[in-house]
Write an enzyme that holds these catalytic residues in place. Structure first.
Site, PDB file in Angstrom:
ATOM      1  N   ASN A  15      -3.071   2.632 -10.190  1.00 31.70           N
ATOM      2  CA  ASN A  15      -3.791   1.680  -9.105  1.00 31.70           C
ATOM      3  C   ASN A  15      -3.555   0.036  -9.557  1.00 31.70           C
ATOM      4  O   ASN A  15      -3.347  -0.109 -10.529  1.00 31.70           O
ATOM      5  CB  ASN A  15      -5.032   2.185  -8.574  1.00 31.70           C
ATOM      6  N   GLY A  56       0.891  -1.256  -0.133  1.00 34.99           N
ATOM      7  CA  GLY A  56       0.005   0.150  -0.133  1.00 34.99           C
ATOM      8  C   GLY A  56       0.723   1.357  -0.091  1.00 34.99           C
ATOM      9  O   GLY A  56       2.045   1.295   0.858  1.00 34.99           O
ATOM     10  N   ASP A  93      -1.654   4.588  -6.165  1.00 31.26           N
ATOM     11  CA  ASP A  93       0.124   4.437  -6.118  1.00 31.26           C
ATOM     12  C   ASP A  93       0.509   5.630  -6.569  1.00 31.26           C
ATOM     13  O   ASP A  93       1.642   6.056  -6.145  1.00 31.26           O
ATOM     14  CB  ASP A  93       0.447   3.209  -6.543  1.00 31.26           C
TER      15      ASP A  93
HETATM   16  O1  MRU Z   1       0.551  -4.149  -4.553  1.00 32.21           O
HETATM   17  P1  MRU Z   1      -0.053  -3.345  -3.308  1.00 32.21           P
HETATM   18  O2  MRU Z   1      -0.943  -4.158  -2.540  1.00 32.21           O
HETATM   19  O3  MRU Z   1       0.877  -2.346  -2.581  1.00 32.21           O
HETATM   20  O4  MRU Z   1      -1.043  -2.178  -3.909  1.00 32.21           O
HETATM   21  C1  MRU Z   1      -1.588  -1.404  -3.303  1.00 32.21           C
HETATM   22  C2  MRU Z   1      -2.910  -0.567  -4.102  1.00 32.21           C
HETATM   23  O5  MRU Z   1      -3.084  -0.755  -5.194  1.00 32.21           O
HETATM   24  C3  MRU Z   1      -3.513   0.455  -3.291  1.00 32.21           C
HETATM   25  O6  MRU Z   1      -5.079   0.814  -3.854  1.00 32.21           O
HETATM   26  C4  MRU Z   1      -2.805   1.844  -3.212  1.00 32.21           C
HETATM   27  O7  MRU Z   1      -1.572   1.657  -2.992  1.00 32.21           O
HETATM   28  C5  MRU Z   1      -3.328   2.844  -2.725  1.00 32.21           C
HETATM   29  S1  MRU Z   1      -3.188   2.468  -0.840  1.00 32.21           S
HETATM   30  C6  MRU Z   1      -3.790   3.499   0.191  1.00 32.21           C
END
Ligand code: MRU
Length: 367
Positions: free
Chosen positions: A254, A54, A244
């Protein structure tokens, strides 16, 4: 937020003041376990293996990771090496580089003897700021949810679809996309969340459903392909996702599959909002097409993890033996498909002007 009545955060300073504790998200939802990070390598590994994930939490962990590095060696060379090493662990979430740069700017002018303590203090401030930022995202976003609730029959829930986990587990607390949901729910607004399972790593099933359930928010897990159907049948009032990285023109990177949800929402007239903190905006990128997209291992597509009846958590192969797999981890949703941004400063159009209206100081810098 709460897990069965106990308030948690995703990351905190260890009791010894020289280590950092995280919730190990690779063990959820079956086990709630913590891991102690003692070195920068521990922090880098936690980011790479997605024990923490995240965008905002990756940033906070990297900041603490830099403090751990400086604790061992606070020289200029060690600082540069640690920044480079931590920054390379995951490419898409810009919060990682942002947080490292914040710590670097804070400690570099200091004598080496003062750097580690200053870095810990800065990392702590980044984490605390994230809590406040996400709280404010929730306050602004809850007003949207409330406005939809007012148009419904009394007691009828507002149906919100979300993708991946942009919840408190992705941040330090509250979450970005889930913060409006928690604020609305806690204020007594009836809400119900459609949770995309989010293949291949199933952050929706494993993390979002877990945290909503533990906080008592009504929700239903759906497969990733169900959202369009639900939107066609009037079962979704609003989509809220996290991000992201947002380019300066409002394009949104995202979790893979977000773009398809935005297309379906657009086709069905469902508002599609993206919730984000300021640290997720990459003002240096003009277009979303320039956002680096992480390509993860094929094993995440070919193998799933689940719990057996005896309680053991095991990997199982789900594909025809020998089939290759591709695993792009993020996609980019063009700004034109985004109804608006929910930020700590308020809500604005998903466009360069919309971003500037919230962050006017950036327009001055760009001019
Ligand atoms: O691969 P991840 O689990 O790190 O991906 C997370 C996401 O895509 C979230 O939607 C994004 O980081 C926003 S977190 C508030």
């Amino acid at each position: 937020m709460k897990i069965d009545g106990t308030a948690y955060r995703t990351i905190w300073l260890g009791d010894d003041g020289a280590s950092v504790v995280i919730i190990d998200q690779t063990r959820l939802p079956h086990r709630l376990e913590t891991v102690t990070l003692r070195t920068a390598d521990d922090a880098a590994r936690a980011i790479l293996t997605m024990q923490v994930r995240g965008a905002p939490l990756i940033g906070a962990t990297a900041a603490y990771g830099l403090a751990l590095a400086l604790q061992a060696d606070a020289s200029d060379g060690a600082l540069a090496h640690a920044i480079d090493h931590l920054a390379r662990q995951r490419p898409t979430a810009v919060n990682l580089k942002w947080a490292l740069e914040e710590v670097r700017r804070h400690v570099q002018p200091l004598p080496t003897a003062a750097r580690a303590a200053a870095a810990f203090a800065k990392a702590h401030a980044i984490a605390e700021d994230d809590v406040e930022t996400c709280r404010n995202i929730g306050v602004h976003g809850a007003a949207l949810v409330q406005a939809i609730a007012e148009k419904k029959r009394p007691g009828e829930p507002v149906n919100i679809l979300t993708h991946c986990n942009a919840g408190w587990l992705a941040c330090v607390d509250w979450g970005t996309a889930t913060s409006p949901i928690y604020h609305a729910h806690d204020a007594g607004v009836p809400v119900h969340v459609w949770v995309d399972e989010t293949r291949p790593r199933n952050q929706g099933a494993a993390l979002t459903a877990y945290e909503l359930g533990r906080h008592g928010v009504p929700h239903t897990l759906i497969v990733d392909n169900a959202g369009g159907h639900l939107m066609q049948h009037g079962e979704v009032d609003l989509c809220i996702v996290g991000t992201d990285r947002v380019a300066a023109n409002g394009d949104v990177a995202n979790k893979i599959g977000t773009y398809l949800k935005a297309l379906a929402a657009h086709d069905n007239g469902v508002p599609f909002y993206v919730a984000l903190p300021f640290s997720t905006i990459d003002w240096t990128l003009d277009h979303g097409r320039d956002i680096p997209i992480e390509e993860r291992g094929a094993d995440e597509v070919l193998v799933m993890q689940g719990r057996l009846a005896d309680g053991s958590v095991v990997p199982v192969e789900i594909a025809a033996p020998g089939s290759p797999a591709a695993n792009p981890a993020f996609d980019v949703t063009p700004a034109r498909l985004v109804t608006g941004f929910i930020t700590e400063r308020g809500i604005a159009a998903a466009s360069r002007d919309g971003l500037y209206s919230l962050y006017p100081e950036r327009r001055e810098t760009a001019a």
